[in-house]
Scaffold this motif. Structure first.
Motif, PDB file in Angstrom:
ATOM      1  N   ASN A 193     118.844  40.551  24.728  1.00 57.03           N
ATOM      2  CA  ASN A 193     117.874  39.657  24.073  1.00 57.03           C
ATOM      3  C   ASN A 193     117.934  38.262  24.689  1.00 57.03           C
ATOM      4  OD1 ASN A 193     120.399  39.030  23.080  1.00 57.03           O
ATOM      5  ND2 ASN A 193     119.704  38.604  20.997  1.00 57.03           N
ATOM      6  N   HIS A 277     115.483  45.718  23.926  1.00 59.45           N
ATOM      7  CA  HIS A 277     116.180  45.258  22.725  1.00 59.45           C
ATOM      8  C   HIS A 277     115.305  45.426  21.477  1.00 59.45           C
ATOM      9  CE1 HIS A 277     118.488  42.505  20.090  1.00 59.45           C
ATOM     10  NE2 HIS A 277     117.298  42.063  19.730  1.00 59.45           N
ATOM     11  N   CYS A 280     114.411  49.198  20.490  1.00 55.62           N
ATOM     12  CA  CYS A 280     115.509  50.078  20.076  1.00 55.62           C
ATOM     13  C   CYS A 280     116.057  49.759  18.688  1.00 55.62           C
ATOM     14  CB  CYS A 280     116.643  50.005  21.093  1.00 55.62           C
ATOM     15  SG  CYS A 280     116.222  50.739  22.699  1.00 55.62           S
ATOM     16  N   LEU A 281     115.741  48.610  18.134  1.00 57.91           N
ATOM     17  CA  LEU A 281     116.308  48.217  16.843  1.00 57.91           C
ATOM     18  C   LEU A 281     115.937  49.236  15.766  1.00 57.91           C
ATOM     19  CD1 LEU A 281     115.646  44.354  16.874  1.00 57.91           C
ATOM     20  CD2 LEU A 281     117.803  45.541  17.329  1.00 57.91           C
ATOM     21  N   TYR A 300     125.649  47.927  24.659  1.00 56.99           N
ATOM     22  CA  TYR A 300     124.935  46.829  24.003  1.00 56.99           C
ATOM     23  C   TYR A 300     124.191  47.298  22.758  1.00 56.99           C
ATOM     24  CZ  TYR A 300     121.431  43.257  23.102  1.00 56.99           C
ATOM     25  OH  TYR A 300     120.643  42.326  22.484  1.00 56.99           O
ATOM     26  N   LEU A 301     123.634  48.509  22.800  1.00 59.74           N
ATOM     27  CA  LEU A 301     122.782  48.984  21.707  1.00 59.74           C
ATOM     28  C   LEU A 301     123.565  49.501  20.499  1.00 59.74           C
ATOM     29  CD1 LEU A 301     119.991  50.782  23.742  1.00 59.74           C
ATOM     30  CD2 LEU A 301     119.835  48.572  22.560  1.00 59.74           C
ATOM     31  N   ASN A 303     125.322  49.541  17.154  1.00 62.60           N
ATOM     32  CA  ASN A 303     125.062  48.722  15.950  1.00 62.60           C
ATOM     33  C   ASN A 303     123.668  48.095  15.944  1.00 62.60           C
ATOM     34  OD1 ASN A 303     127.673  49.240  14.956  1.00 62.60           O
ATOM     35  ND2 ASN A 303     128.519  47.490  16.081  1.00 62.60           N
ATOM     36  N   LYS A 304     122.830  48.466  16.915  1.00 61.43           N
ATOM     37  CA  LYS A 304     121.442  47.996  16.927  1.00 61.43           C
ATOM     38  C   LYS A 304     120.490  49.183  16.792  1.00 61.43           C
ATOM     39  CE  LYS A 304     122.534  43.988  19.851  1.00 61.43           C
ATOM     40  NZ  LYS A 304     123.969  44.274  20.037  1.00 61.43           N
TER      41      LYS A 304
END
Length: 561
Positions: A193, A277, A280-281, A300-301, A303-304
């Motif tokens: 992000n 970012h 994928c949330l 990176y993803l 917990n997102k």
């Protein structure tokens, strides 16, 4: 426990070098540092790296100019200190940058020995200065030479800066198809992000100050080496005296039914990163490919995304680069965070609903529900515009160069991910290494040779990848290794791996074992062989950092990413 450091005191007023413009303090006793040692000291609450080499004391900035690593935790050898995080090197006497990925030099401070005490003086005007741009020239009227740099990445930027540092007074034109000024591309898969402004390598004022022309949103379509001209997609034809080709590579797409569906993503630009970012949330994500970029994106993803599935064609991540052992550690780390892996498998079809991806079908027959599909399966060389030229390409369409980064055509150089070059530490084996630090080194070597300052490439590859906030570091070139000597334990996620062949170390990898990889890189850079006997020995003194036991507390304000 009482602090053993001498109390701070200022240099006596009678000292002839005392100046109201300087802040001077005693930082230690002369006996506190031995030759080849370093320590962090403070002057006016400002961290300074104090070193001693051949009886000479020196003081430079304490934080690496790349990402701010504490250099006192790095490795010192001769007149060089190497960063523990990413391998940047600095001269301990001048603060000058000697190896990338840092771009700027360190401030250098005065040191004086008096009454067996060591005094360091810092100019008050530059007290908070953590980095220093090396002296550079600008355009000189009447100099009619033009250097054209194709590509807006690390190689082109460092080439431009080196030319100005070496007082080239001609025209420098850097051309990129990007919409942004040159930026730190290594950040895209780590902080997705990211705001574009935060990763720019230089501001526009810098290019103006040093007369570096920057053409954005423009792409080369052909090269005529006889006429020494490049034609661009807008019809412009630009002549050159010296040319650097550093157009890099692009992400390779899947070649299966369904690739035209929406929500299939590839990572190439900051805008791509932000879109991934956002998309994928809270959604189900499948990621194809177990490269460094792919694993960083998966990390990176966590917990997102609602769920993360990784599809790999090999048995383990990094299997052909870092090896099975490191692949297992990586897979374990991500699996513990509920990332699912489907290995030894491939995507055969992508199915969608209402124009958007909904399922991925694997060769094994497994069908994976998915809202977003991210493709990280490799790269393709951006060399199509060269195919009608006389530039020599290898079978994979990369450009072949020599130790001076010269192509087969006079006055034409190539660097960065697009170049296949002889690697000195691998007995000049022709390699293609897409490391940020190597691209920077290519740019510098090309610039020096453009100026007839004959210089060969001898940098040691240094790479890092970040997973779950932990950094795996790698130095050297391990292709063809036969076994790995391990220090520590993979299961504890604290280890050093030494890649062996013919009883010599080819490369090193580590996790939570700093500054071992920097120490190995320094040995490689000095041309010294690390034998199997050394690698297998329980005596690891050759990896230890020569530092005083009286180091000041670590400044923890710098965070690695």
């Amino acid at each position: 426990m009482a602090d053993s450091r001498p109390p701070r005191e200022e240099l006596p007023d009678s000292d002839p070098e005392d100046s109201s413009e300087e802040l001077t303090e005693v930082v230690c006793l002369e006996s506190d540092l031995k030759d080849g040692q370093m320590m962090e000291v403070e002057v006016g609450n400002h961290s300074v790296l104090l070193t001693r080499s051949e009886g000479r004391y020196s003081a430079i900035g304490h934080q690496c100019t790349h990402y701010g690593a504490p250099l006192s935790k790095g490795f010192i050898s001769g007149n060089t200190v190497r960063c523990p995080w990413h391998g940047a090197c600095f001269n301990i006497h001048t603060g000058d940058l000697e190896e990338y990925p840092g771009m700027d030099c360190l401030p250098c401070h005065k040191v004086k020995i008096q009454n067996k005490k060591v005094y360091v003086s810092i100019n008050k005007k530059t007290l908070r200065q953590e980095k220093r741009v090396k002296s550079m020239g600008a355009l000189v009227p009447g100099v009619n030479q033009t250097v054209l740099l194709l590509g807006g990445g690390a190689a082109s930027l460092i080439c431009a800066e080196t030319l100005r540092q070496e007082h080239f007074g001609g025209r420098i034109i850097m051309v990129t198809r990007d919409e942004l000024l040159p930026y730190d591309k290594t950040r895209l898969s780590k902080v997705m992000n990211v705001q574009s402004d935060s990763i720019l390598l230089r501001r526009m004022e810098f290019y103006h100050q040093y007369d570096i022309e920057l053409w954005l949103r423009k792409e080369a379509v052909s090269l005529d080496t006889d006429k020494k001209t490049v034609t661009f997609d807008d019809g412009l034809v630009q002549s050159y005296d010296q040319l650097l080709i550093s157009t890099g590579c692009r992400a390779k797409a899947l070649d299966v039914p369904g690739t035209k569906l929406d929500n299939i993503k590839m990572l190439e630009t900051p805008e791509d990163a932000r879109q991934i970012h956002a998309a994928c949330l809270g959604h189900n994500v499948a990621l194809v490919g177990t490269s460094f970029v792919g694993m960083e994106v998966a990390s990176y993803l966590i917990n997102k995304a609602s769920s993360i599935t990784v599809i790999g064609s090999s048995e383990l991540p990094y299997q052909n680069t870092l090896g099975r052992e490191v692949g297992k550690v990586t897979m374990t780390m991500l699996s513990e965070k509920n990332v699912k892996f489907y290995m030894n498998d491939n995507v055969t079809e992508i199915k969608g609903v209402d124009g958007k991806v909904k399922e991925v079908v694997l060769k094994s027959g497994k069908v994976i529900p998915v809202d977003v599909l991210i493709v990280c399966i490799g790269i393709k060389a951006n060399s199509e515009f060269l195919r009608s030229s006389k530039i020599q390409l290898d079978p994979k369409n990369f450009v072949t160069v020599d130790k001076h980064m010269r192509t087969n055509i006079p006055s034409v150089y190539c660097g960065g991910d697009l170049a296949t070059f002889p690697l000195a530490m691998a007995k000049n084996r022709m390699v293609n290494i897409g490391h940020w630090q190597m691209a920077q080194a290519h740019g510098r070597i090309a610039a020096l040779n453009m100026l007839d300052k004959q210089t060969e490439l001898n940098s040691v590859p240094f790479y890092w990848t970040v997973l779950l906030g932990k950094t795996i570091r790698y130095a050297g070139y391990g292709e063809g290794y036969t076994d790995i000597v391990i220090k520590g334990r993979f299961e504890d996620k604290k280890f050093l791996g030494l890649y062996m062949k013919n009883d010599e170390v080819l490369a090193a990898v580590s996790l939570n074992y700093d500054p071992a990889v920097s120490a190995v890189a320094e040995r490689f850079a000095a041309g010294k062989v690390i034998t199997r006997e050394e690698a297998e020995s329980d005596d690891l003194s050759w990896l230890q950092v020569p530092r005083s036991t009286r180091s000041a507390p670590l400044n923890t304000s710098s965070l690695e990413c």
